[in-house]
Design a protein around this motif. Structure first.
Motif, PDB file in Angstrom:
ATOM      1  N   ARG A 369       0.829  -1.216   0.000  1.00 20.11           N
ATOM      2  CA  ARG A 369       0.000   0.000   0.000  1.00 20.11           C
ATOM      3  C   ARG A 369       0.859   1.260   0.000  1.00 20.11           C
ATOM      4  O   ARG A 369       0.449   2.306  -0.519  1.00 20.11           O
ATOM      5  CB  ARG A 369      -0.929  -0.004   1.226  1.00 20.11           C
ATOM      6  CG  ARG A 369      -2.021  -1.054   1.177  1.00 20.11           C
ATOM      7  CD  ARG A 369      -3.057  -0.820   2.270  1.00 20.11           C
ATOM      8  NE  ARG A 369      -2.497  -0.894   3.598  1.00 20.11           N
ATOM      9  CZ  ARG A 369      -2.396  -2.020   4.302  1.00 20.11           C
ATOM     10  NH1 ARG A 369      -2.823  -3.164   3.779  1.00 20.11           N
ATOM     11  NH2 ARG A 369      -1.888  -2.019   5.514  1.00 20.11           N
ATOM     12  N   ALA A 370       2.039   1.157   0.593  1.00 23.21           N
ATOM     13  CA  ALA A 370       2.958   2.304   0.607  1.00 23.21           C
ATOM     14  C   ALA A 370       3.659   2.495  -0.737  1.00 23.21           C
ATOM     15  O   ALA A 370       4.405   3.468  -0.914  1.00 23.21           O
ATOM     16  CB  ALA A 370       3.996   2.131   1.714  1.00 23.21           C
ATOM     17  N   ASN A 371       3.455   1.541  -1.663  1.00 19.36           N
ATOM     18  CA  ASN A 371       4.000   1.627  -3.027  1.00 19.36           C
ATOM     19  C   ASN A 371       5.523   1.755  -3.010  1.00 19.36           C
ATOM     20  O   ASN A 371       6.111   2.578  -3.731  1.00 19.36           O
ATOM     21  CB  ASN A 371       3.379   2.802  -3.786  1.00 19.36           C
ATOM     22  CG  ASN A 371       3.631   2.727  -5.279  1.00 19.36           C
ATOM     23  OD1 ASN A 371       3.771   1.631  -5.824  1.00 19.36           O
ATOM     24  ND2 ASN A 371       3.702   3.869  -5.933  1.00 19.36           N
ATOM     25  N   LEU A 372       6.176   0.931  -2.210  1.00 16.24           N
ATOM     26  CA  LEU A 372       7.633   0.931  -2.169  1.00 16.24           C
ATOM     27  C   LEU A 372       8.168   0.237  -3.410  1.00 16.24           C
ATOM     28  O   LEU A 372       7.695  -0.831  -3.795  1.00 16.24           O
ATOM     29  CB  LEU A 372       8.122   0.205  -0.909  1.00 16.24           C
ATOM     30  CG  LEU A 372       7.607   0.754   0.426  1.00 16.24           C
ATOM     31  CD1 LEU A 372       8.143  -0.069   1.583  1.00 16.24           C
ATOM     32  CD2 LEU A 372       8.012   2.213   0.591  1.00 16.24           C
ATOM     33  N   GLN A 373       9.194   0.825  -4.041  1.00 17.69           N
ATOM     34  CA  GLN A 373       9.695   0.300  -5.301  1.00 17.69           C
ATOM     35  C   GLN A 373      11.170  -0.078  -5.273  1.00 17.69           C
ATOM     36  O   GLN A 373      11.619  -0.852  -6.110  1.00 17.69           O
ATOM     37  CB  GLN A 373       9.473   1.333  -6.419  1.00 17.69           C
ATOM     38  CG  GLN A 373       8.018   1.638  -6.698  1.00 17.69           C
ATOM     39  CD  GLN A 373       7.257   0.433  -7.192  1.00 17.69           C
ATOM     40  OE1 GLN A 373       7.766  -0.341  -8.007  1.00 17.69           O
ATOM     41  NE2 GLN A 373       6.030   0.241  -6.708  1.00 17.69           N
ATOM     42  N   THR A 374      11.936   0.462  -4.339  1.00 16.04           N
ATOM     43  CA  THR A 374      13.372   0.192  -4.299  1.00 16.04           C
ATOM     44  C   THR A 374      13.771  -0.306  -2.924  1.00 16.04           C
ATOM     45  O   THR A 374      13.049  -0.135  -1.935  1.00 16.04           O
ATOM     46  CB  THR A 374      14.183   1.448  -4.629  1.00 16.04           C
ATOM     47  OG1 THR A 374      13.991   2.426  -3.576  1.00 16.04           O
ATOM     48  CG2 THR A 374      13.744   2.051  -5.950  1.00 16.04           C
ATOM     49  N   ALA A 375      14.966  -0.906  -2.857  1.00 13.91           N
ATOM     50  CA  ALA A 375      15.478  -1.396  -1.583  1.00 13.91           C
ATOM     51  C   ALA A 375      15.724  -0.233  -0.614  1.00 13.91           C
ATOM     52  O   ALA A 375      15.491  -0.349   0.584  1.00 13.91           O
ATOM     53  CB  ALA A 375      16.774  -2.179  -1.810  1.00 13.91           C
TER      54      ALA A 375
END
Length: 446
Positions: A369-375
């Motif tokens: 839901r936080a739309n995290l895309q990278t490490a």
């Protein structure tokens, strides 16, 4: 956007054709290669073939090529890499203080007969155009100069991936065609040799040169683990201990469908931010991570979840159950591979190195839901959440102090005691990520 600037319009190029083109080479390009690499790559190949007869003593500029094809230079660059990846083009770059010149060394496409004798290409074409069209084409078609410079040709695995889950996740595996023999020779077949010997099966009869190449191609094409390939080989053995190639390919595809029910085999261009290898080497020192956290982030961005889990298992193989949990979470929540790596690391640290499916699913849904895309985003997000949770704990303690004069039931005292024990077991943010540094050092030495 990373393809912009890889070639400049003012930079020159020359064309060299190695070998001779067959009379039906355009048929091979349009009916066999075009479904795999697209019309722009085929158009670039034909343009370069005809450009060879027109080139003068001096090199042409890429601006000329842009005018010929009516395409921007970044599109031409992507088409060039597809030709490199499929084995139709080798690219050499020669630099001097005044200018940069490229040599485009064209290789003739396979004849239809050669194409259909290549297991990797036939399987890819089959998945691209379907059974009916594939059978029709197969029935219809049955029946070096040297140049000084640095070889900067992209490999198949640099450009393409062969399947992708129906999420934003990075594809699990890549395939390699234009270095078939190198691929077969680079794989360690000792694991399957031991398995065959234990069952008194003649190893040399099964692991012929052709079969080794077939095994390595299907292993990379379908992203299979060693034990899965081993099962497929044993399944495809005939009564006289020879490998039935067709049954082996079908067995590999069955295993793939079992593992990835929503995935399909299709040659697609890699979506990662890949830059030219030579340019990368020139800027490598500037991009080198300086802190241990940066090293960890870089590792999380480039390693696969299964390899990370194996590295954190003291060098042993990750269990099938753990891999299944990871695959289900990735497919359900659509987490990119680098974010999934941080999630695995975080859950292991929080759960005494145990991979709890319920805990992982809870956090994964939050991160999704936080739309995290990278490490980097995932690691900073995890730190912020921990700090927020720690800030809440003293406030709750003060609230209890204010009501300490009230009569407190025994069940509330017991819950308070359990809460304090849990709080004591909670590792601080800095200490947790120090543990990740120790884990990083452990598998960075390999």
């Amino acid at each position: 956007m990373s393809d912009i600037g890889q070639i400049l319009p003012i930079e020159g190029y020359r064309v060299l054709l190695t070998g001779s083109l067959s009379s039906d080479y355009t048929t091979s390009l349009t009916h066999l290669y075009q479904p795999l690499i697209g019309i722009q790559a085929v158009s670039l190949y034909i343009t370069l073939v005809n450009e060879q007869d027109l080139q003068m003593d001096s090199a042409q500029t890429h601006h000329t090529l842009m005018n010929y094809m009516d395409l921007p230079l970044d599109a031409i660059y992507r088409a060039r890499r597809k030709l490199e990846g499929i084995g139709l083009l080798r690219t050499f770059r020669q630099q001097s203080a005044e200018h940069t010149t490229y040599l485009y060394e064209l290789h003739p496409p396979f004849t239809p007969a050669q194409f259909f004798s290549d297991d990797m290409l036939t399987q890819l074409l089959y998945h691209h155009i379907g059974q009916d069209k594939f059978d029709m084409l197969k029935m219809y078609f049955e029946d070096s100069s040297t140049w000084e410079g640095t070889d900067i040709t992209a490999s198949f695995s640099d450009v393409f991936q062969t399947f992708q889950l129906h999420t934003d996740d990075v594809a699990i595996t890549d395939a390699a065609h234009n270095t078939q023999d190198d691929t077969a020779s680079s794989i360690d077949f000792s694991w399957i040799e031991q398995r065959l010997e234990s069952q008194l099966i003649p190893v040399k009869k099964v692991l012929t040169t052709a079969n080794k190449r077939l095994i390595s191609q299907m292993m990379t094409l379908y992203g299979l683990a060693e034990y899965e390939v081993e099962k497929a080989v044993l399944w495809a053995l005939t009564s006289d201990n020879t490998l039935n190639a067709q049954e082996f390919k079908e067995a590999c595809h069955d295993v793939f469908e079992t593992n990835h029910q929503q995935a399909s085999i299709k040659l697609t261009e890699k979506q990662e931010n890949t830059v030219n290898q030579t340019h990368s080497e020139e800027t490598h020192s500037a991009d080198k991570p300086t802190t241990k956290e940066e090293q960890l982030i870089r590792k999380m961005e480039n390693i696969s979840p299964s390899q990370l889990l194996a590295d954190l298992s003291s060098g042993g193989q990750a269990s099938g159950q753990d891999l299944k949990v990871i695959r289900e979470v990735m497919a359900t929540q659509g987490l990119p591979s680098p974010v999934m790596n941080v999630l695995i690391h975080y859950v292991l640290l929080q759960s005494d190195m145990k991979l709890s499916k319920a805990y992982m699913e809870t956090i994964a849904s939050h991160w999704s839901r936080a739309n995290l895309q990278t490490a980097r985003e995932a690691m900073h997000f995890a730190k912020r959440q921990q700090l927020q949770n720690q800030k809440k704990q003293p406030k709750q303690k003060n609230d209890r102090r204010q009501t300490s004069k009230e009569v407190i039931p025994d069940w509330f005292k017991e819950r308070k005691k359990q809460s304090e024990q849990t709080q004591q077991q909670t590792v601080s943010t800095d200490e947790e990520w120090q543990e990740t540094e120790a884990l990083l050092r452990k598998y960075s030495k390999k």
